[in-house]
Design a protein around this motif. Structure first.
Motif, mmCIF file in Angstrom:
data_model
loop_
_atom_site.group_PDB
_atom_site.id
_atom_site.type_symbol
_atom_site.label_atom_id
_atom_site.label_comp_id
_atom_site.label_asym_id
_atom_site.label_seq_id
_atom_site.Cartn_x
_atom_site.Cartn_y
_atom_site.Cartn_z
ATOM 1 N N SER A 243 0.864 -1.177 0.000
ATOM 2 C CA SER A 243 0.000 0.000 0.000
ATOM 3 C C SER A 243 0.901 1.228 0.000
ATOM 4 C CB SER A 243 -0.910 0.014 1.232
ATOM 5 O OG SER A 243 -0.148 0.342 2.387
ATOM 6 N N ASP A 244 0.280 2.411 0.044
ATOM 7 C CA ASP A 244 1.099 3.624 0.062
ATOM 8 C C ASP A 244 1.801 3.827 1.412
ATOM 9 O OD1 ASP A 244 -1.064 4.295 1.612
ATOM 10 O OD2 ASP A 244 -1.793 5.892 0.287
ATOM 11 N N LYS A 245 1.541 2.916 2.357
ATOM 12 C CA LYS A 245 2.231 2.963 3.645
ATOM 13 C C LYS A 245 3.392 1.976 3.703
ATOM 14 C CE LYS A 245 -1.072 5.717 5.139
ATOM 15 N NZ LYS A 245 -0.842 7.184 5.182
ATOM 16 N N LYS A 259 9.498 4.829 -3.601
ATOM 17 C CA LYS A 259 8.183 4.921 -2.967
ATOM 18 C C LYS A 259 7.382 6.069 -3.574
ATOM 19 C CE LYS A 259 5.701 4.956 1.395
ATOM 20 N NZ LYS A 259 5.770 4.769 2.860
ATOM 21 N N LYS A 263 3.721 5.582 -5.134
ATOM 22 C CA LYS A 263 2.530 6.292 -4.672
ATOM 23 C C LYS A 263 1.830 7.008 -5.831
ATOM 24 C CE LYS A 263 2.543 8.422 -0.692
ATOM 25 N NZ LYS A 263 2.908 9.281 0.448
ATOM 26 N N ARG A 264 2.618 7.558 -6.747
ATOM 27 C CA ARG A 264 2.011 8.202 -7.919
ATOM 28 C C ARG A 264 1.276 7.175 -8.777
ATOM 29 N NH1 ARG A 264 6.672 11.440 -7.592
ATOM 30 N NH2 ARG A 264 7.850 10.064 -8.998
ATOM 31 N N GLN A 277 -7.758 0.258 -2.488
ATOM 32 C CA GLN A 277 -6.740 0.092 -1.456
ATOM 33 C C GLN A 277 -7.428 0.020 -0.093
ATOM 34 O OE1 GLN A 277 -2.486 2.216 -0.524
ATOM 35 N NE2 GLN A 277 -4.213 3.592 -0.764
#
Length: 296
Positions: A243-245, A259, A263-264, A277
């Motif tokens: 995930s974005d985390k 990263k 994320k983009r 997500q």
């Protein structure tokens, strides 16, 4: 010679041989290919057809008149160009292409029509009895235009560029709607006569369209997004434990990107409704879910 070429004219059949009839009009003799004629013509009879000078510089008359004539506009297909002369256009004659002069073409040769592009032209006869193609102007396109419907917003259309200006490109769709493409809505300037696949981004009260050549958001997925989407599509159950985390090192090791890039890519795919997500994971949106979200 009086003005005869590029028009439908009538003359008298005066002679024949094994291959051709000869038709005389106002003192000029035109060759008529017998393969066009189903029923033999009698000498002295009248024949009506389209008159032109063929590529061998013979005067010829044909029953199969093209739509493009003197004062009659129609579409022709560009077959080749010559830097010192202009472009040659096929209007349907078996042995004659019509030149549109370089004087009537864009100053930048890269914007000249290329083979396969289409131009709306009429004919004109010059003082030396040569036929030239005349490009249709905006008034001609206005005269044949059909108003666009409001429901065309966001529709895909096929259009042909007919006027190139600094402020943008004017086009006509295959259904004869008029459209305009602002320079901000294209990657490069279209050629004159180029066929364009565009998207309707505005419908005006007067029935004209604003168009864009730029892809929709979901069509403009970059390489990173495409790679992430492919990874999800090839996963066993359509999800990845990222995930974005997620940890930057883990992202780099698995996907080979930073990263920030990751994320983009997630952002692009979320906006395009290709993924969701949740629970610390990425999930692929099924085709059924895509269709449902599109109709919302």
């Amino acid at each position: 010679m009086e003005e005869l070429l590029g028009r439908i004219i009538a003359g008298k059949v005066t002679d024949e041989n094994e291959k051709d009839y000869y038709v005389q009009v106002a003192g000029t003799t035109f060759r008529l290919d017998k393969s066009e004629i189903k029923k033999p013509l009698k000498l002295g009879s009248t024949f009506k057809g389209f008159a032109y000078e063929n590529e061998d510089h013979d005067m010829q008359i044909t029953r199969d008149a093209p739509a493009v004539q003197v004062d009659h506009y129609g579409m022709g297909t560009v077959v080749r160009s010559q830097r010192t002369l202009g472009v040659f256009v096929n209007i349907g004659l078996p042995n004659k292409d019509i030149v549109v002069s370089l004087d009537d073409l864009p100053d930048i040769m890269e914007l000249w029509p290329q083979q396969g592009d289409r131009l709306m032209i009429a004919l004109r006869e010059d003082a030396k009895q040569r036929l030239w193609g005349v490009l249709a102007d905006g008034e001609i396109y206005q005269a044949i235009a059909q108003p666009a419907k409001k429901h065309m917003q966001n529709a895909n259309v096929v259009a042909t560029a007919y006027q190139l200006k600094l402020v943008g490109t004017r086009v006509m769709t295959e259904n004869n709607e008029l459209g305009f493409i602002h320079p901000s809505e294209r990657e490069k300037e279209p050629r004159l006569g180029e066929e364009l696949h565009a998207r309707v981004i505005g419908v005006h009260e007067d029935g004209t369209l604003n168009l864009s050549l730029r892809p929709r958001t979901y069509e403009a997925i970059d390489d990173d997004s495409a790679m992430l989407l492919a990874a999800l599509q090839h996963s066993e159950d359509g999800h990845l434990e990222f995930s974005d985390k997620s940890d930057p090192a883990a992202i780099k090791a698995y996907f080979g990107i930073s990263k920030g890039q990751f994320k983009r890519a997630i952002g692009h795919l979320l906006k395009a409704r290709k993924i969701t997500q949740h629970d610390g994971q990425l999930w692929l949106v099924s085709e059924a879910e895509e269709d449902e979200s599109t109709t919302d």
